[in-house]
Design a protein around this motif. Structure first.
Motif, PDB file in Angstrom:
ATOM      1  N   GLY A   1     -15.081  -6.909  -0.685  1.00 10.81           N
ATOM      2  CA  GLY A   1     -13.898  -7.514  -1.296  1.00 10.81           C
ATOM      3  C   GLY A   1     -13.228  -6.602  -2.308  1.00 10.81           C
ATOM      4  O   GLY A   1     -12.006  -6.639  -2.472  1.00 10.81           O
ATOM      5  N   VAL A   2     -14.018  -5.786  -3.005  1.00 16.82           N
ATOM      6  CA  VAL A   2     -13.452  -4.846  -3.976  1.00 16.82           C
ATOM      7  C   VAL A   2     -12.574  -3.829  -3.268  1.00 16.82           C
ATOM      8  O   VAL A   2     -11.433  -3.574  -3.661  1.00 16.82           O
ATOM      9  N   LEU A   3     -13.098  -3.245  -2.196  1.00 22.25           N
ATOM     10  CA  LEU A   3     -12.341  -2.215  -1.463  1.00 22.25           C
ATOM     11  C   LEU A   3     -11.090  -2.800  -0.814  1.00 22.25           C
ATOM     12  O   LEU A   3     -10.027  -2.174  -0.820  1.00 22.25           O
ATOM     13  N   LEU A   4     -11.230  -4.005  -0.260  1.00 26.28           N
ATOM     14  CA  LEU A   4     -10.083  -4.632   0.401  1.00 26.28           C
ATOM     15  C   LEU A   4      -8.993  -4.971  -0.609  1.00 26.28           C
ATOM     16  O   LEU A   4      -7.822  -4.629  -0.420  1.00 26.28           O
ATOM     17  N   ASN A   5      -9.370  -5.629  -1.691  1.00 25.59           N
ATOM     18  CA  ASN A   5      -8.379  -6.039  -2.691  1.00 25.59           C
ATOM     19  C   ASN A   5      -7.742  -4.839  -3.380  1.00 25.59           C
ATOM     20  O   ASN A   5      -6.537  -4.832  -3.661  1.00 25.59           O
ATOM     21  N   LEU A   6      -8.558  -3.814  -3.637  1.00 29.02           N
ATOM     22  CA  LEU A   6      -8.023  -2.614  -4.286  1.00 29.02           C
ATOM     23  C   LEU A   6      -7.044  -1.894  -3.368  1.00 29.02           C
ATOM     24  O   LEU A   6      -6.002  -1.389  -3.815  1.00 29.02           O
ATOM     25  N   SER A   7      -7.334  -1.875  -2.068  1.00 26.72           N
ATOM     26  CA  SER A   7      -6.423  -1.219  -1.123  1.00 26.72           C
ATOM     27  C   SER A   7      -5.062  -1.915  -1.106  1.00 26.72           C
ATOM     28  O   SER A   7      -4.014  -1.265  -1.024  1.00 26.72           O
ATOM     29  N   ILE A   8      -5.078  -3.246  -1.188  1.00 24.34           N
ATOM     30  CA  ILE A   8      -3.830  -4.018  -1.182  1.00 24.34           C
ATOM     31  C   ILE A   8      -3.013  -3.716  -2.437  1.00 24.34           C
ATOM     32  O   ILE A   8      -1.789  -3.520  -2.376  1.00 24.34           O
ATOM     33  N   LEU A   9      -3.699  -3.658  -3.576  1.00 23.09           N
ATOM     34  CA  LEU A   9      -3.008  -3.359  -4.831  1.00 23.09           C
ATOM     35  C   LEU A   9      -2.442  -1.937  -4.817  1.00 23.09           C
ATOM     36  O   LEU A   9      -1.321  -1.698  -5.272  1.00 23.09           O
ATOM     37  N   TYR A  10      -3.235  -0.992  -4.302  1.00 26.37           N
ATOM     38  CA  TYR A  10      -2.737   0.385  -4.204  1.00 26.37           C
ATOM     39  C   TYR A  10      -1.479   0.440  -3.351  1.00 26.37           C
ATOM     40  O   TYR A  10      -0.507   1.132  -3.686  1.00 26.37           O
ATOM     41  N   GLU A  11      -1.501  -0.272  -2.244  1.00 23.99           N
ATOM     42  CA  GLU A  11      -0.325  -0.261  -1.358  1.00 23.99           C
ATOM     43  C   GLU A  11       0.883  -0.866  -2.059  1.00 23.99           C
ATOM     44  O   GLU A  11       2.004  -0.374  -1.928  1.00 23.99           O
ATOM     45  N   ASP A  12       0.643  -1.947  -2.821  1.00 28.47           N
ATOM     46  CA  ASP A  12       1.745  -2.607  -3.522  1.00 28.47           C
ATOM     47  C   ASP A  12       2.460  -1.667  -4.488  1.00 28.47           C
ATOM     48  O   ASP A  12       3.668  -1.803  -4.717  1.00 28.47           O
ATOM     49  N   VAL A  13       1.702  -0.732  -5.082  1.00 28.27           N
ATOM     50  CA  VAL A  13       2.308   0.184  -6.061  1.00 28.27           C
ATOM     51  C   VAL A  13       2.625   1.541  -5.442  1.00 28.27           C
ATOM     52  O   VAL A  13       2.945   2.498  -6.148  1.00 28.27           O
ATOM     53  N   GLY A  14       2.528   1.635  -4.102  1.00 25.69           N
ATOM     54  CA  GLY A  14       2.921   2.858  -3.425  1.00 25.69           C
ATOM     55  C   GLY A  14       1.871   3.949  -3.369  1.00 25.69           C
ATOM     56  O   GLY A  14       2.174   5.086  -2.987  1.00 25.69           O
ATOM     57  N   ARG A  15       0.623   3.642  -3.704  1.00 25.45           N
ATOM     58  CA  ARG A  15      -0.460   4.639  -3.655  1.00 25.45           C
ATOM     59  C   ARG A  15      -1.139   4.548  -2.283  1.00 25.45           C
ATOM     60  O   ARG A  15      -2.280   4.122  -2.142  1.00 25.45           O
ATOM     61  N   TYR A  16      -0.437   4.972  -1.256  1.00 32.07           N
ATOM     62  CA  TYR A  16      -0.872   4.758   0.120  1.00 32.07           C
ATOM     63  C   TYR A  16      -2.128   5.545   0.476  1.00 32.07           C
ATOM     64  O   TYR A  16      -2.996   5.048   1.208  1.00 32.07           O
TER      65      TYR A  16
ATOM     66  N   ASP B   1      -4.557   6.445  -1.541  1.00 29.92           N
ATOM     67  CA  ASP B   1      -5.693   5.777  -2.177  1.00 29.92           C
ATOM     68  C   ASP B   1      -6.068   4.509  -1.422  1.00 29.92           C
ATOM     69  O   ASP B   1      -7.251   4.178  -1.277  1.00 29.92           O
ATOM     70  N   ALA B   2      -5.056   3.797  -0.941  1.00 27.47           N
ATOM     71  CA  ALA B   2      -5.314   2.589  -0.154  1.00 27.47           C
ATOM     72  C   ALA B   2      -6.042   2.949   1.130  1.00 27.47           C
ATOM     73  O   ALA B   2      -6.994   2.267   1.547  1.00 27.47           O
ATOM     74  N   GLU B   3      -5.608   4.036   1.767  1.00 25.50           N
ATOM     75  CA  GLU B   3      -6.234   4.502   3.004  1.00 25.50           C
ATOM     76  C   GLU B   3      -7.708   4.846   2.767  1.00 25.50           C
ATOM     77  O   GLU B   3      -8.577   4.527   3.582  1.00 25.50           O
ATOM     78  N   GLU B   4      -8.003   5.487   1.638  1.00 22.10           N
ATOM     79  CA  GLU B   4      -9.384   5.865   1.319  1.00 22.10           C
ATOM     80  C   GLU B   4     -10.274   4.634   1.161  1.00 22.10           C
ATOM     81  O   GLU B   4     -11.404   4.600   1.656  1.00 22.10           O
ATOM     82  N   CYS B   5      -9.750   3.607   0.485  1.00 22.41           N
ATOM     83  CA  CYS B   5     -10.513   2.365   0.311  1.00 22.41           C
ATOM     84  C   CYS B   5     -10.835   1.732   1.661  1.00 22.41           C
ATOM     85  O   CYS B   5     -11.970   1.292   1.907  1.00 22.41           O
ATOM     86  N   LEU B   6      -9.842   1.661   2.520  1.00 21.69           N
ATOM     87  CA  LEU B   6     -10.030   1.012   3.822  1.00 21.69           C
ATOM     88  C   LEU B   6     -10.952   1.832   4.718  1.00 21.69           C
ATOM     89  O   LEU B   6     -11.726   1.272   5.502  1.00 21.69           O
ATOM     90  N   THR B   7     -10.896   3.154   4.595  1.00 19.38           N
ATOM     91  CA  THR B   7     -11.802   4.010   5.367  1.00 19.38           C
ATOM     92  C   THR B   7     -13.251   3.755   4.939  1.00 19.38           C
ATOM     93  O   THR B   7     -14.150   3.652   5.787  1.00 19.38           O
ATOM     94  N   ARG B   8     -13.469   3.650   3.648  1.00 21.55           N
ATOM     95  CA  ARG B   8     -14.810   3.331   3.144  1.00 21.55           C
ATOM     96  C   ARG B   8     -15.276   1.975   3.655  1.00 21.55           C
ATOM     97  O   ARG B   8     -16.427   1.810   4.074  1.00 21.55           O
ATOM     98  N   LEU B   9     -14.367   0.996   3.627  1.00 25.80           N
ATOM     99  CA  LEU B   9     -14.709  -0.355   4.083  1.00 25.80           C
ATOM    100  C   LEU B   9     -15.076  -0.359   5.561  1.00 25.80           C
ATOM    101  O   LEU B   9     -16.102  -0.924   5.967  1.00 25.80           O
ATOM    102  N   LEU B  10     -14.248   0.295   6.384  1.00 31.34           N
ATOM    103  CA  LEU B  10     -14.448   0.263   7.832  1.00 31.34           C
ATOM    104  C   LEU B  10     -15.587   1.178   8.284  1.00 31.34           C
ATOM    105  O   LEU B  10     -16.113   1.017   9.389  1.00 31.34           O
TER     106      LEU B  10
END
Length: 308
Positions: free
Chosen positions: A89-104, A106-115
């Motif tokens: 949940g930390v990685l998923l929620n953080l990826s969404i927040l990163y995307e919201d502020v344009g840090r794509y 960083d969001a990609e890195e979170c989702l890669t770790r999750l998957l």
């Protein structure tokens, strides 16, 4: 003296940890009662006492994110993301927040770790697709991104949000499962359900507001599109000067004029796209005013929109 000081410090640490746990338990009870802001205050106090309690940190970040405090939520989630093992949940929620502020990236890195840990995580795969599109697309980027993100958001189960037990039970009995379902129902319909009161209504409205949504939004969008389609049809048979005529030029009563103002109706064409139900839903607008408007439209060869 040094040993005494160390012993005293350890005792204070133990007390702080215990108090933080109590504050966390209080916050959970307050959430169940719908007291979200008070729960956030308790979690803040708990976090000050024990900055190692991951339950406190996760719940605090989650709630302040719902409230719109993106940057602080990011800071807390980043601390949790550096710990091992890390919650999905930390990685998923953080990826969404990163995307919201344009840090794509960083969001990609979170989702890669999750998957990497859970390759079949359904939301992780969905959001990774969204992030990949944000990074690589060169055509109609913003429009498509908003559309995909909105679709994913509307499919989010209402059980993912902090709601009181009463609100949860009522929504379940009404077969309202997702945020999208909530957009298809009005305040009046919710309040008309047994045991559903103003407190639960305000709780749900606040939750939707934090996501840029509102009750009845889907219905309004459908009605808006239906009005646009009808106006195109009417325009083919009625002169432009009639459709563009201001309703202020019509001989309407004060009550009718005010009702049209509340609905945002400024021209005869716009009036012809409204239904009887929409007009009658305006406060203090009755059958007499309705009949008056119908007669004026008939004189121009028009009528109110009929429901399918």
């Amino acid at each position: 003296m040094t040993q005494v000081a160390e012993s005293t410090g350890m005792q204070e640490t133990v007390r702080d940890i215990a108090q933080a746990k109590q504050l966390y338990e209080q916050a959970i009870k307050m959430l169940a009662a719908g007291q979200i802001e008070t729960a956030i205050d308790r979690l803040d106090e708990a976090y000050e006492l024990d900055q190692e309690n991951e339950d406190v940190m996760f719940k605090l970040a989650y709630l302040i994110d719902l409230r719109g405090s993106d940057q602080r939520a990011i800071e807390i989630y980043e601390i949790l993301a550096d710990r091992r093992p890390v919650r999905e949940g930390v990685l998923l929620n953080l990826s969404i927040l990163y995307e919201d502020v344009g840090r794509y990236e960083d969001a990609e890195e979170c989702l890669t770790r999750l998957l990497t840990v859970n390759p079949n995580h359904p939301r992780g795969k969905l959001y990774q697709k969204d992030v990949d599109s944000s990074i690589s697309m060169s055509y109609d980027e913003d429009s498509e991104k908003r559309s995909e993100k909105r679709s994913a958001l509307l499919e989010t189960p209402v059980t993912d949000f902090e709601l009181s037990v009463r609100a949860r039970n009522c929504l379940k009995k009404m077969n309202i499962r997702t945020l999208g379902d909530l957009l298809k129902i009005t305040e009046t319909e919710l309040l008309g359900y047994k045991n559903f009161g103003e407190t639960s209504l305000e709780e749900i409205k606040a939750m939707l507001t934090n996501k840029g949504l509102r009750l009845g939004q889907a219905l309004e969008e459908q009605q808006s599109q239906a009005r646009k389609d009808l106006l195109k049809t009417v325009a083919a048979n009625v002169p432009d000067h009639v459709l563009n005529k201001s309703v202020n030029e019509m001989e309407f009563s004060v009550r009718s004029r005010k009702a049209l103002q509340r609905l945002g109706v400024s021209t005869v064409g716009e009036l012809a796209t409204r239904t009887e139900a929409e007009l009658l839903g305006v406060k203090n607008f009755g059958q007499t005013s309705l009949q008056e408007i119908k007669e004026r439209l008939t004189e121009l060869g028009l009528s109110l929109r009929k429901l399918d």
